[in-house]
Design a protein around this motif. Structure first.
Motif, short mmCIF file in Angstrom:
data_model
loop_
_atom_site.label_atom_id
_atom_site.label_comp_id
_atom_site.label_asym_id
_atom_site.label_seq_id
_atom_site.Cartn_x
_atom_site.Cartn_y
_atom_site.Cartn_z
N ASP A 52 -0.10 13.62 -7.47
CA ASP A 52 -0.25 12.28 -6.87
C ASP A 52 -1.25 11.44 -7.65
O ASP A 52 -1.11 10.22 -7.78
N ALA A 53 -2.31 12.09 -8.18
CA ALA A 53 -3.29 11.36 -8.98
C ALA A 53 -2.63 10.78 -10.24
O ALA A 53 -2.96 9.66 -10.68
N GLY A 59 0.37 3.79 -11.60
CA GLY A 59 0.49 2.56 -10.81
C GLY A 59 -0.66 1.60 -11.06
O GLY A 59 -0.51 0.38 -10.91
N LEU A 60 -1.84 2.16 -11.42
CA LEU A 60 -2.99 1.30 -11.65
C LEU A 60 -3.07 0.79 -13.08
O LEU A 60 -3.92 -0.05 -13.40
N ASP A 61 -2.20 1.32 -13.94
CA ASP A 61 -2.23 0.93 -15.35
C ASP A 61 -1.50 -0.39 -15.57
O ASP A 61 -0.53 -0.50 -16.33
N THR A 62 -1.91 -1.43 -14.85
CA THR A 62 -1.35 -2.80 -14.97
C THR A 62 -2.50 -3.78 -14.87
O THR A 62 -3.62 -3.42 -14.51
N ASP A 63 -2.16 -5.05 -15.16
CA ASP A 63 -3.21 -6.07 -15.10
C ASP A 63 -3.63 -6.37 -13.67
O ASP A 63 -4.82 -6.59 -13.40
N VAL A 70 0.77 1.19 -4.30
CA VAL A 70 0.72 2.45 -5.05
C VAL A 70 0.50 3.63 -4.10
O VAL A 70 1.17 4.67 -4.19
N LEU A 71 -0.47 3.50 -3.19
CA LEU A 71 -0.72 4.58 -2.23
C LEU A 71 0.47 4.79 -1.30
O LEU A 71 0.77 5.93 -0.90
N GLY A 72 1.15 3.72 -0.94
CA GLY A 72 2.31 3.84 -0.06
C GLY A 72 3.49 4.52 -0.72
O GLY A 72 4.36 5.05 -0.04
N SER A 73 3.51 4.50 -2.06
CA SER A 73 4.64 5.13 -2.76
C SER A 73 4.50 6.65 -2.87
O SER A 73 5.44 7.33 -3.29
N LEU A 74 3.34 7.19 -2.49
CA LEU A 74 3.12 8.64 -2.60
C LEU A 74 3.84 9.38 -1.49
O LEU A 74 3.81 8.97 -0.32
N ASP A 75 4.47 10.47 -1.89
CA ASP A 75 5.16 11.33 -0.90
C ASP A 75 4.20 12.45 -0.47
O ASP A 75 4.22 13.56 -0.98
N THR A 76 3.35 12.14 0.50
CA THR A 76 2.33 13.11 0.94
C THR A 76 2.70 13.84 2.23
O THR A 76 1.98 14.76 2.64
N GLY A 77 3.79 13.44 2.86
CA GLY A 77 4.19 14.10 4.09
C GLY A 77 3.21 13.82 5.22
O GLY A 77 2.45 12.85 5.18
N SER A 78 3.22 14.72 6.21
CA SER A 78 2.37 14.51 7.41
C SER A 78 1.06 15.27 7.35
O SER A 78 0.20 15.07 8.21
N THR A 79 0.89 16.14 6.35
CA THR A 79 -0.32 16.96 6.31
C THR A 79 -1.33 16.48 5.29
O THR A 79 -2.48 16.94 5.30
N TRP A 90 -13.17 1.51 -1.13
CA TRP A 90 -12.31 2.57 -0.64
C TRP A 90 -10.99 1.99 -0.15
O TRP A 90 -10.96 0.97 0.53
N TYR A 91 -9.91 2.68 -0.52
CA TYR A 91 -8.56 2.24 -0.14
C TYR A 91 -7.83 3.44 0.48
O TYR A 91 -7.89 4.55 -0.03
N ALA A 92 -7.12 3.16 1.58
CA ALA A 92 -6.34 4.21 2.25
C ALA A 92 -5.10 3.58 2.87
O ALA A 92 -5.01 2.36 3.01
N ARG A 93 -4.14 4.46 3.22
CA ARG A 93 -2.91 3.93 3.82
C ARG A 93 -3.08 3.62 5.29
O ARG A 93 -2.27 2.96 5.89
N SER A 94 -4.15 4.16 5.92
CA SER A 94 -4.40 3.87 7.33
C SER A 94 -5.90 3.71 7.52
O SER A 94 -6.70 4.17 6.70
N ALA A 95 -6.25 3.10 8.65
CA ALA A 95 -7.65 2.85 8.93
C ALA A 95 -8.35 4.06 9.53
O ALA A 95 -9.55 4.01 9.83
N GLU A 96 -7.61 5.15 9.68
CA GLU A 96 -8.19 6.33 10.31
C GLU A 96 -9.20 7.02 9.41
O GLU A 96 -10.09 7.72 9.90
N ILE A 97 -9.03 6.86 8.12
CA ILE A 97 -9.92 7.54 7.19
C ILE A 97 -10.63 6.53 6.34
O ILE A 97 -10.14 5.41 6.13
#
Length: 450
Positions: A52-53, A59-63, A70-79, A90-97
């Protein structure tokens, strides 16, 4: 404090040994399973985080990268939950973390350019943190939940505990079975010894039961045979001696009777001496008769169905006593006993009451709930002192009441014969106080029919 029996101690040893072994195996299995599962989950999480890194780096290698996309495109599942730090933000897909979920030491390690892995508890749940440096100003983190792994650990622990308990129980059962099987020969020996003590000298152990105990069984049987021969020799000797004494005693008794009848033709000293000789000869005859009876007590009881109430009334008639003294608590007084021995018991107890107890007051017959017949003879005498109640049934022992009465010529074998006859039936004889005064002699005889 009573010591535990051999069977209990061996069973406890088996149970404790099985418990320790089961506990050791359970702990070893749990630790091995736990380490294996955690290491496997950690390897999987690290591979997924590095993959994923790499996606995030591309995804970050752009202007003008869209970090949320970019984070939303990751297939991380539920765990797995991704977290990105860029230029202190700090950036996350949800405000929980957020950044507070990452320990400071882990952040410093990743910021220095070294990937790091750490297990922590977040909000009470176990998680695995994987940090991957992307650039000097960008760090990527993945928070992997270990709740499923922890539930697996709990299930494994519960299973291993149940197995350990079952193993301990099986060990105890095995110990109980082993001791029961091992002690069975000793139980057989104890049963045989009890039968021999009750007078059954024909009892023997089966030498073919266990080859390992054949020598023991043979030795035991040989010992019993030697004991039986020794007892038989003693019995025959006593019986023969007593029998041989009867003829000269009868001659002496006849001569003494002649002297007694001619007392008026002798002077006072000669008449007194003749009386003493006659009394001693009479006592000697009773002693010989008692010795013959005592020799017969070595034989086992010959049981038959006997009406004990009729025997009691017959003894009363022979002693010149009223039959109303006999009191039976049940209409059925048929007991499986040795007729000759029970007659001797009743005769001796009644005679003892007549000589030393002021005469019998009652002869009670009862049948206990456990099939034990009870013969009770009450007298009106002074009773038997507590200190004499055990010894009065010994051979050639006369109680204080007998010694206190002048002119008594007992042999000291009457009550001993009562105890011997009771023991031949597997019972016993005791003496207690009679309510209202006097003594109460009790004889317990197993074999009461009703």
């Amino acid at each position: 404090m009573n010591r535990l029996g051999l069977r209990t101690r061996v069973t406890a040893a088996f149970a404790v040994g099985a418990s320790l072994l089961a506990a050791a195996m359970a702990l070893f299995s749990y630790d091995l399973t736990r380490r294996s599962l955690l290491e496997e989950r950690e390897r999987t999480a690290v591979r997924a985080a590095f993959f994923d890194a790499a996606v995030v780096r591309s995804g970050l290698d752009t202007d003008a990268p869209d970090i949320a996309a970019v984070l939303g495109s990751l297939d991380t599942g539920s765990t797995r939950r991704p977290l990105l730090q860029r230029d202190g933000q700090w950036y996350a897909r949800s405000a929980e973390i957020g950044g507070s979920s990452i320990p400071d030491d882990l952040r410093r390690t990743v910021a220095s350019g070294t990937p790091a892995v750490q297990r922590v508890r977040s909000e009470g749940q176990p998680v695995l943190l994987v940090g991957v440096p992307i650039s000097p100003t960008v760090s990527y983190y993945e928070i992997t939940s270990l709740r499923e792994v922890e539930q697996t650990f709990q299930l494994v622990a519960l299973t291993l505990t149940a197995v350990a308990i079952m193993v301990a129980g099986s060990g105890a059962a095995l110990g109980w079975y082993a001791t029961r099987h091992s002690l069975r020969p000793l139980t057989a020996v104890a049963d045989a010894a009890e039968r021999i003590a009750a007078g059954d000298l024909e009892t023997r152990l089966d030498t073919a039961t266990d080859p390992d105990l054949a020598r023991f069984s043979t030795s035991f049987n040989h010992m019993v045979e030697q004991l039986a021969r020794h007892l038989e020799r003693n019995r025959r000797f006593a019986a023969d001696v007593s029998h041989e004494l009867r003829s000269p005693l009868q001659t002496l008794a006849a001569a003494a009777s002649v002297l007694q009848r001619r007392r008026e033709h002798h002077d006072e000293r000669t008449a007194m001496a003749a009386g003493l000789v006659a009394d001693e000869i009479s006592r000697f005859q009773r002693l010989v008769d008692d010795l013959i009876q005592l020799a017969r007590t070595e034989q086992p009881a010959n049981r038959e169905c006997v009406d004990v109430a009729d025997l009691s009334r017959e003894v009363c008639r022979n002693q010149g006593l009223p039959e109303r003294l006999v009191q039976a608590s049940s209409a059925r007084t048929a007991w499986r006993v040795d007729r000759r021995r029970v007659v001797q018991i009743l005769h001796n107890l009644v005679e003892n009451a007549v000589r030393y107890g002021g005469g019998p007051v009652a002869i009670r017959l009862s049948c206990g709930a456990n099939g034990t017949g009870v013969i009770e003879v009450d007298d009106a005498g002074p009773g038997v002192p507590v200190q004499d109640r055990e010894v009065v049934f010994d051979r050639f022992v006369r109680g204080r009441a007998a010694h206190a009465r002048a002119g008594t010529d007992g042999t000291g074998l009457g009550l001993a014969l009562v105890a011997e006859h009771a023991a031949a039936h597997g019972g016993r004889a005791v003496v207690t106080d009679r309510p209202g005064g006097g003594a109460r002699f009790q004889v317990l005889l197993p074999g009461c029919v009703g």
